[in-house]
Design a protein around this motif. Sequence first.
Motif, PDB file in Angstrom:
ATOM      1  N   UNK A  71       0.809  -1.207   0.000  1.00  0.00           N
ATOM      2  CA  UNK A  71       0.000   0.000   0.000  1.00  0.00           C
ATOM      3  C   UNK A  71       0.845   1.260   0.000  1.00  0.00           C
ATOM      4  N   UNK A  72       1.971   1.241   0.742  1.00  0.00           N
ATOM      5  CA  UNK A  72       2.841   2.413   0.801  1.00  0.00           C
ATOM      6  C   UNK A  72       3.446   2.716  -0.563  1.00  0.00           C
ATOM      7  N   UNK A  73       3.780   1.678  -1.331  1.00  0.00           N
ATOM      8  CA  UNK A  73       4.338   1.884  -2.668  1.00  0.00           C
ATOM      9  C   UNK A  73       3.349   2.631  -3.555  1.00  0.00           C
ATOM     10  N   UNK A  74       2.065   2.383  -3.362  1.00  0.00           N
ATOM     11  CA  UNK A  74       1.015   3.047  -4.147  1.00  0.00           C
ATOM     12  C   UNK A  74       0.478   4.311  -3.467  1.00  0.00           C
ATOM     13  N   UNK A  75       1.126   4.754  -2.384  1.00  0.00           N
ATOM     14  CA  UNK A  75       0.704   5.976  -1.715  1.00  0.00           C
ATOM     15  C   UNK A  75      -0.412   5.792  -0.715  1.00  0.00           C
ATOM     16  N   UNK A  76      -0.768   4.558  -0.405  1.00  0.00           N
ATOM     17  CA  UNK A  76      -1.830   4.271   0.562  1.00  0.00           C
ATOM     18  C   UNK A  76      -1.183   3.790   1.856  1.00  0.00           C
ATOM     19  N   UNK A  77      -1.160   4.654   2.868  1.00  0.00           N
ATOM     20  CA  UNK A  77      -0.561   4.304   4.146  1.00  0.00           C
ATOM     21  C   UNK A  77      -1.585   3.820   5.161  1.00  0.00           C
ATOM     22  N   UNK A  78      -2.799   3.597   4.732  1.00  0.00           N
ATOM     23  CA  UNK A  78      -3.821   3.114   5.638  1.00  0.00           C
ATOM     24  C   UNK A  78      -4.628   4.241   6.263  1.00  0.00           C
ATOM     25  N   UNK A  79      -5.309   3.920   7.343  1.00  0.00           N
ATOM     26  CA  UNK A  79      -6.189   4.855   8.029  1.00  0.00           C
ATOM     27  C   UNK A  79      -5.679   5.107   9.439  1.00  0.00           C
ATOM     28  N   UNK A  80      -5.725   6.360   9.831  1.00  0.00           N
ATOM     29  CA  UNK A  80      -5.282   6.722  11.169  1.00  0.00           C
ATOM     30  C   UNK A  80      -6.193   6.097  12.217  1.00  0.00           C
ATOM     31  N   UNK A  81      -5.599   5.507  13.251  1.00  0.00           N
ATOM     32  CA  UNK A  81      -6.389   4.897  14.311  1.00  0.00           C
ATOM     33  C   UNK A  81      -7.013   5.940  15.223  1.00  0.00           C
ATOM     34  N   UNK A  82      -6.380   7.102  15.329  1.00  0.00           N
ATOM     35  CA  UNK A  82      -6.865   8.137  16.244  1.00  0.00           C
ATOM     36  C   UNK A  82      -7.990   8.958  15.635  1.00  0.00           C
ATOM     37  N   UNK A  83      -7.844   9.337  14.372  1.00  0.00           N
ATOM     38  CA  UNK A  83      -8.831  10.222  13.743  1.00  0.00           C
ATOM     39  C   UNK A  83      -9.764   9.516  12.770  1.00  0.00           C
ATOM     40  N   UNK A  84      -9.392   8.331  12.294  1.00  0.00           N
ATOM     41  CA  UNK A  84     -10.202   7.634  11.311  1.00  0.00           C
ATOM     42  C   UNK A  84     -10.059   8.172   9.897  1.00  0.00           C
ATOM     43  N   UNK A  85      -9.166   9.137   9.685  1.00  0.00           N
ATOM     44  CA  UNK A  85      -8.934   9.720   8.367  1.00  0.00           C
ATOM     45  C   UNK A  85      -7.783   8.994   7.679  1.00  0.00           C
ATOM     46  N   UNK A  86      -7.710   9.072   6.338  1.00  0.00           N
ATOM     47  CA  UNK A  86      -6.556   8.486   5.646  1.00  0.00           C
ATOM     48  C   UNK A  86      -5.259   9.124   6.115  1.00  0.00           C
ATOM     49  N   UNK A  87      -4.251   8.300   6.300  1.00  0.00           N
ATOM     50  CA  UNK A  87      -2.971   8.798   6.795  1.00  0.00           C
ATOM     51  C   UNK A  87      -2.370   9.804   5.827  1.00  0.00           C
ATOM     52  N   UNK A  88      -2.472   9.529   4.531  1.00  0.00           N
ATOM     53  CA  UNK A  88      -1.890  10.439   3.540  1.00  0.00           C
ATOM     54  C   UNK A  88      -2.505  11.828   3.616  1.00  0.00           C
ATOM     55  N   UNK A  89      -3.818  11.897   3.893  1.00  0.00           N
ATOM     56  CA  UNK A  89      -4.487  13.201   3.976  1.00  0.00           C
ATOM     57  C   UNK A  89      -3.983  14.011   5.171  1.00  0.00           C
ATOM     58  N   UNK A  90      -3.550  13.344   6.226  1.00  0.00           N
ATOM     59  CA  UNK A  90      -2.991  14.043   7.385  1.00  0.00           C
ATOM     60  C   UNK A  90      -1.516  14.367   7.199  1.00  0.00           C
ATOM     61  N   UNK A  91      -0.798  13.485   6.531  1.00  0.00           N
ATOM     62  CA  UNK A  91       0.651  13.627   6.435  1.00  0.00           C
ATOM     63  C   UNK A  91       1.064  14.671   5.400  1.00  0.00           C
ATOM     64  N   UNK A  92       0.409  14.719   4.258  1.00  0.00           N
ATOM     65  CA  UNK A  92       0.858  15.584   3.169  1.00  0.00           C
ATOM     66  C   UNK A  92       0.890  17.068   3.542  1.00  0.00           C
ATOM     67  N   UNK A  93      -0.168  17.629   4.169  1.00  0.00           N
ATOM     68  CA  UNK A  93      -0.066  19.047   4.559  1.00  0.00           C
ATOM     69  C   UNK A  93       1.057  19.311   5.557  1.00  0.00           C
ATOM     70  N   UNK A  94       1.234  18.414   6.511  1.00  0.00           N
ATOM     71  CA  UNK A  94       2.309  18.583   7.491  1.00  0.00           C
ATOM     72  C   UNK A  94       3.680  18.436   6.834  1.00  0.00           C
TER      73      UNK A  94
END
Length: 315
Positions: A71-94
């Motif tokens: 999944x990481x190779x395709x840009x899918x890092x899964x879902x955040x356990x704390x927020x329930x949002x996609x990890x990529x959506x949280x990581x990219x702005x930061x």
Amino acid sequence: MKRLLLERAGWGLLTLVAISALLFAATNLLPGDVAEALLGQQATPEALHNIRAALGLDQPAWLRYLHWLGGAVHGDFGTSLASGRPVAAQLLPRLGNTLLLAFLAAMISVPLAVGLGVLSAIREGSVLDRLVSVLSLVTISVPEFFVGYILVAVFAVQLGWLPSIALITGGMSFAQRLGAIALPVATLVIVVLAHMLRMTRASLLAVMSAPFIEMAFLKGLSRSTVVVRHALPNAAAPIVAVVALNLGYLIVGVVVIEAVFVYPGAGQLMVDAVSKRDLPLVQACGLVFAATYVVLNTLADMLVIYTNPRLRHAR
């Protein structure tokens, strides 16, 4: 040359795969149970079983690693356990905030370090050379968080020129962002400047004892001309290597600086994720940092090969 470049790229890829395996294993060895952390200690065994099955925690570790890596190779890092949002959506702005911080620090520190290193080599033994050497040695010996606190005490508390906390919001203009991150950028510049400066000076002075340098002096060339035109190109390899290492630090080692200035970057996001035991987010941040560091070092190796005639024509 092509063979050497392909070898460096291959070793960089293998290194990244090995780091990803170690990162996955290390995060899964963290104390505590993810299911209990999500549901609380009062959760029933059935609820814990269901959440483990939903998260894939009941599968073998090697299978979970392969799914995560694929999944990481395709840009899918899964879902955040704390927020329930996609990890990529949280990581990219930061990550964008961290890259902005690193880019500004690099644009200031790299030319300044190389320029001061060359000037120090030209005026070896002068007052300027000794002052630069002492200041760079002191800077290397001081932890980066201490440098940050000193800058806050002087420019934020005493003078009141700059904010002590680097708060970034979506509605801020670029000029406002620059003012907010001035102290973190200055801290990073001071921290990485000394390493690159000392390596530039040492590399140039090592080349200055070569026979072709003596020949250049015998031709009547000035010391500045000899250093810039003859010594600097032949000392490029170690300078490129140390610049690449410090560029990697600007992105990977910025965690402490972001924590000091409460800067909303990827490093601060990773610290928060560790405290919440948000494993997918921790793994994603760690893998991005590792990939950045490996890529920069691999590019540095390639540049060293390209700039060194003996390696460029080898094999």
